[in-house]
Design an enzyme around this catalytic site. Structure first.
Site, mmCIF file in Angstrom:
data_model
loop_
_atom_site.group_PDB
_atom_site.id
_atom_site.type_symbol
_atom_site.label_atom_id
_atom_site.label_comp_id
_atom_site.label_asym_id
_atom_site.label_seq_id
_atom_site.Cartn_x
_atom_site.Cartn_y
_atom_site.Cartn_z
ATOM 1 N N TRP A 311 0.825 -1.214 0.000
ATOM 2 C CA TRP A 311 0.000 0.000 0.000
ATOM 3 C C TRP A 311 0.860 1.264 0.000
ATOM 4 C CZ3 TRP A 311 -0.552 4.124 3.405
ATOM 5 C CH2 TRP A 311 -1.647 4.967 3.184
ATOM 6 N N HIS A 312 1.971 1.232 0.718
ATOM 7 C CA HIS A 312 2.803 2.424 0.833
ATOM 8 C C HIS A 312 3.525 2.774 -0.462
ATOM 9 C CE1 HIS A 312 2.214 2.218 5.216
ATOM 10 N NE2 HIS A 312 2.595 3.478 5.207
ATOM 11 N N GLY A 313 3.791 1.815 -1.308
ATOM 12 C CA GLY A 313 4.455 2.151 -2.555
ATOM 13 C C GLY A 313 4.919 0.938 -3.319
#
Length: 479
Positions: A311-313
């Site tokens: 989700w963060h990258g």
């Protein structure tokens, strides 16, 4: 950046004026109009993707409420895929295309806040599917919930059970709520302009030119990045809560002083709370949580943090960062009794402050190492930074003037130091269950407004303002 731009606060003031002069039953329409104006002013492309996911989640919720059995489950799964697919393609496909397949990346149009509203809509559909809440039948009111402009970019990620009634029922003017919202806005500006943006200068100097720096330089830059990331993200969610408070709307607190945590598990109870609880309720618990034995628990933990990293990258560094936090927690649980015995042998009492400080310090160092990987351009560079900070011994750079070659002169360094000191004091006061804002609010009128004006002047004088001012984007705006 949008949240600290003049145009944004002109929109806020215009919406605020109209909100309180309209009849209370129509005030939700002013908020909806403000949401539309926000997108029209700040993000003219990619809106159709957002609108499409709103329509999908709205219709899926209505259908799953009426269906049962296999049909209900099939509609729910299709709804999840319909909402997740745009996020996955836009945020992760270029990593596969460019890094793995070696082809030219696609120039996607990125809708504002896509990572945050995707989780928000998934949570809504899941709650309706599991019968925790009923579906919203008015599509305009649902669109208001999905697109509430103060929190759309960087959260906090709201739950349907907490926010819609505040948005649609209308709120009467409440001086205390408005003033406390104003307090949060001032605090958000302080965090962003006095601490985060100043720390970023040194962080960028070292991380973006990492072969030229080693040892103490990386230690300092990594510590400052931990501060920068925290204050930057806290500033954004504080501003979101402050602006919402002006309308009498309460958003959940997204942080509970995470660097006071005494374990990695405790850290994730305090850091990005709306994301942590979302992952717990919609990933970890549905996988089985800790109900099926320790081995299954640890597997579920790794899966949950793998998704957090995703989700963060896009990139291996984010996946490793997420899995590292799962590894920390598993090792922490497995070595708990051993560590307690070591404390006992060393004569450190269970409830002593010494033990608490050791645990806080150890937790911060583990989190800090993980942040280095998070901040580095690639996983390889992150590991090289960690290697260089450990293998090179050069503490003398702390004693001479070499630190002033990292982008801040001594006056700016002093201001940054004072800002961090104020943050620590305020956080410690809050950790004791007290509220600085509440204490200021109870003071006589002249004193409290004197404090507000002094804070505003101080931010203008000592923040990152000046000729050609252009504040940096909020870090989490990229996720």
């Amino acid at each position: 950046m949008i949240y600290i731009s003049l145009k944004y606060f002109v929109l806020v003031l215009a919406a605020l004026f109209l909100y309180y002069i309209f009849p209370i039953r129509f005030r939700w329409l002013i908020l909806l109009a403000a949401n539309i104006a926000f997108y029209a002013l700040f993000y003219k492309t990619g809106w159709w993707v957002f609108l499409g996911t709103i329509l999908i989640s709205y219709l899926v919720a209505l259908l799953t409420d009426k269906l049962s059995g296999a049909g209900k489950k099939a509609v729910f799964i299709l709804g999840i895929l319909g909402v997740v697919t745009p996020w996955f393609l836009i945020k992760n496909s270029n990593f596969v295309i460019n890094e793995i397949l070696g082809r030219e990346p696609i120039n996607w149009l990125v809708p504002m806040g896509i990572s945050f509203y995707t989780l928000q809509l998934i949570g809504y559909m899941a709650d309706v599917y599991m019968g925790k809440t009923g579906p919203e039948k008015n599509i305009a009111k649902f669109a208001l919930f999905a697109s509430f402009f103060p929190q759309i970019i960087q959260g906090p990620i709201p739950r349907y059970e907490n926010l819609p009634h505040q948005l649609t029922e209308g709120n009467r003017f409440d001086e205390e709520k408005v003033v406390k919202g104003f307090q949060l806005i001032i605090w958000g500006f302080f965090l962003k302009l006095v601490i985060a943006d100043k720390a970023a200068i040194i962080v960028n100097t070292v991380f973006d030119n990492y072969p030229a720096y080693s040892g103490a330089y990386i230690w300092i830059a990594s510590f400052l990045y931990s501060v920068q990331l925290y204050t930057d993200f806290l500033a954004c969610t504080t501003l979101a809560r402050g602006v919402s408070g002006l309308f009498g709307i309460r958003l959940e607190n997204n942080f509970e002083r995470p660097y006071f945590a005494t374990s990695i598990k405790d850290f994730w109870r305090r850091w990005h709370i709306s994301l942590s609880t979302w992952l717990r309720d919609y990933i970890y618990i549905p996988l089985g949580g800790n109900r099926k034995g320790k081995t299954r628990k640890y597997i579920n933990l790794f899966i949950t943090f793998f998704i957090s990293g995703l989700w963060h990258g896009a990139g291996f560094k984010f996946l490793v960062w997420g899995l590292l936090h799962a590894f920390y927690q598993v090792v922490g649980e497995l070595t708990f009794e051993l560590r307690e015995k070591i404390y006992s042998v060393c004569g450190i009492k269970p409830d002593s402050m010494k033990k608490k400080w050791i645990k806080q310090g150890g937790t911060f160092l583990l989190v800090n190492f993980a942040w280095i990987i998070f901040r580095a351009d690639t996983l390889r560079k992150g590991l090289e930074l960690i290697t260089n900070m450990i293998t090179e011994f050069n503490p003398w750079v702390l004693m001479n003037d070499r630190l002033f070659t990292l982008g801040l002169e001594w006056r700016e360094m002093v201001i940054l130091g004072i800002g961090i000191f104020i943050l620590h004091k305020v956080s410690k006061y809050q950790e004791e269950g007290k509220s600085v804002g509440e204490r200021i609010f109870t003071q006589p009128l002249l004193i409290r407004w004197g404090v507000y004006l002094a804070a505003i002047v101080g931010i203008i004088l000592f923040g990152t303002y000046g000729f050609g001012f252009d504040a940096q984007d909020f870090i989490y705006g990229g996720f």
